[in-house]
Design a protein around this motif. Structure first.
Motif, PDB file in Angstrom:
ATOM      1  N   ILE A   1     -40.090  18.375 -31.215  1.00  0.00           N
ATOM      2  CA  ILE A   1     -40.578  18.752 -29.880  1.00  0.00           C
ATOM      3  C   ILE A   1     -42.062  19.113 -29.945  1.00  0.00           C
ATOM      4  CG2 ILE A   1     -40.401  20.505 -28.060  1.00  0.00           C
ATOM      5  CD1 ILE A   1     -37.365  20.535 -28.651  1.00  0.00           C
ATOM      6  N   GLU A   2     -42.479  19.791 -31.011  1.00  0.00           N
ATOM      7  CA  GLU A   2     -43.886  20.166 -31.154  1.00  0.00           C
ATOM      8  C   GLU A   2     -44.787  18.941 -31.172  1.00  0.00           C
ATOM      9  OE1 GLU A   2     -43.862  22.544 -34.720  1.00  0.00           O
ATOM     10  OE2 GLU A   2     -43.971  24.390 -33.562  1.00  0.00           O
ATOM     11  N   MET A   3     -44.367  17.882 -31.860  1.00  0.00           N
ATOM     12  CA  MET A   3     -45.195  16.673 -31.936  1.00  0.00           C
ATOM     13  C   MET A   3     -45.303  16.005 -30.565  1.00  0.00           C
ATOM     14  SD  MET A   3     -47.194  14.688 -33.412  1.00  0.00           S
ATOM     15  CE  MET A   3     -47.138  15.011 -35.136  1.00  0.00           C
ATOM     16  N   VAL A   4     -44.205  15.873 -29.874  1.00  0.00           N
ATOM     17  CA  VAL A   4     -44.222  15.276 -28.536  1.00  0.00           C
ATOM     18  C   VAL A   4     -45.058  16.144 -27.600  1.00  0.00           C
ATOM     19  CG1 VAL A   4     -42.801  14.693 -26.532  1.00  0.00           C
ATOM     20  CG2 VAL A   4     -42.023  14.090 -28.838  1.00  0.00           C
ATOM     21  N   SER A   5     -44.890  17.451 -27.686  1.00  0.00           N
ATOM     22  CA  SER A   5     -45.644  18.369 -26.849  1.00  0.00           C
ATOM     23  C   SER A   5     -47.141  18.255 -27.123  1.00  0.00           C
ATOM     24  CB  SER A   5     -45.166  19.800 -27.078  1.00  0.00           C
ATOM     25  OG  SER A   5     -45.882  20.680 -26.252  1.00  0.00           O
ATOM     26  N   PHE A   6     -47.510  18.125 -28.396  1.00  0.00           N
ATOM     27  CA  PHE A   6     -48.923  17.968 -28.762  1.00  0.00           C
ATOM     28  C   PHE A   6     -49.508  16.730 -28.077  1.00  0.00           C
ATOM     29  CE2 PHE A   6     -52.058  15.858 -31.448  1.00  0.00           C
ATOM     30  CZ  PHE A   6     -53.050  16.822 -31.480  1.00  0.00           C
ATOM     31  N   LEU A   7     -48.807  15.620 -28.162  1.00  0.00           N
ATOM     32  CA  LEU A   7     -49.306  14.383 -27.558  1.00  0.00           C
ATOM     33  C   LEU A   7     -49.405  14.494 -26.043  1.00  0.00           C
ATOM     34  CD1 LEU A   7     -47.323  11.841 -29.745  1.00  0.00           C
ATOM     35  CD2 LEU A   7     -49.753  12.413 -29.922  1.00  0.00           C
ATOM     36  N   MET A   8     -48.408  15.087 -25.413  1.00  0.00           N
ATOM     37  CA  MET A   8     -48.433  15.255 -23.960  1.00  0.00           C
ATOM     38  C   MET A   8     -49.553  16.205 -23.537  1.00  0.00           C
ATOM     39  SD  MET A   8     -44.332  15.317 -23.074  1.00  0.00           S
ATOM     40  CE  MET A   8     -44.553  16.736 -22.070  1.00  0.00           C
ATOM     41  N   THR A   9     -49.725  17.292 -24.269  1.00  0.00           N
ATOM     42  CA  THR A   9     -50.764  18.266 -23.939  1.00  0.00           C
ATOM     43  C   THR A   9     -52.145  17.653 -24.100  1.00  0.00           C
ATOM     44  OG1 THR A   9     -49.344  20.107 -24.573  1.00  0.00           O
ATOM     45  CG2 THR A   9     -51.710  20.539 -24.506  1.00  0.00           C
ATOM     46  N   GLU A  10     -52.336  16.882 -25.167  1.00  0.00           N
ATOM     47  CA  GLU A  10     -53.628  16.229 -25.381  1.00  0.00           C
ATOM     48  C   GLU A  10     -53.975  15.309 -24.211  1.00  0.00           C
ATOM     49  OE1 GLU A  10     -55.906  13.976 -28.995  1.00  0.00           O
ATOM     50  OE2 GLU A  10     -53.808  13.454 -28.657  1.00  0.00           O
ATOM     51  N   ARG A  11     -53.006  14.537 -23.767  1.00  0.00           N
ATOM     52  CA  ARG A  11     -53.246  13.635 -22.637  1.00  0.00           C
ATOM     53  C   ARG A  11     -53.506  14.421 -21.349  1.00  0.00           C
ATOM     54  NH1 ARG A  11     -50.221   8.079 -21.111  1.00  0.00           N
ATOM     55  NH2 ARG A  11     -51.430   7.700 -19.247  1.00  0.00           N
ATOM     56  N   MET A  12     -52.741  15.498 -21.136  1.00  0.00           N
ATOM     57  CA  MET A  12     -52.929  16.334 -19.955  1.00  0.00           C
ATOM     58  C   MET A  12     -54.345  16.926 -19.939  1.00  0.00           C
ATOM     59  SD  MET A  12     -50.997  19.883 -18.914  1.00  0.00           S
ATOM     60  CE  MET A  12     -51.534  20.634 -20.431  1.00  0.00           C
ATOM     61  N   LEU A  13     -54.800  17.434 -21.091  1.00  0.00           N
ATOM     62  CA  LEU A  13     -56.126  18.042 -21.164  1.00  0.00           C
ATOM     63  C   LEU A  13     -57.228  17.011 -20.945  1.00  0.00           C
ATOM     64  CD1 LEU A  13     -55.623  20.567 -24.082  1.00  0.00           C
ATOM     65  CD2 LEU A  13     -55.867  21.063 -21.648  1.00  0.00           C
TER      66      LEU A  13
END
Length: 102
Positions: free
Chosen positions: A68-80
């Motif tokens: 979940i942390e890896m998926v969250s990292f990728l989603m957060t990076e795109r959101m930012l």
């Protein structure tokens, strides 16, 4: 479900959530917070910092959270990146105009 646990205008927003496998939050293997912080800089710009923190509530939660942390990292990076792109463009560039507008 996420709950707002702290909000300070123009400074930070902290969300909290316990995620159970059935989506209810009851018996969740972990609890987490998601913080969005704005840090003014001396040059007049602002730094936007996002942090996630996890608290493991079961022995096996770490196995569940790591993917979940890896998926969250990728989603957060795109959101930012999206937030940055919208913040850095002038209103005239982001305003939709008809093809006949001059």
């Amino acid at each position: 479900m996420l709950s707002v646990v702290h909000l300070k205008d123009e400074h930070h927003l902290v969300l909290r959530g316990a995620v159970a496998l059935d989506g209810s939050g009851v018996g969740a293997p972990y609890d987490f917070t998601w913080a969005f912080v704005l840090q003014p800089r001396t040059d007049g710009s602002t730094r936007h910092v996002v942090r996630e923190r996890y608290a493991y509530l079961t022995d096996w939660a770490k196995v569940h959270v790591k993917p979940i942390e890896m998926v969250s990292f990728l989603m957060t990076e795109r959101m930012l990146r999206g937030i940055r792109d919208r913040a850095e463009h002038s209103p005239s560039r982001t305003t939709l105009r008809s093809p006949n507008h001059r």
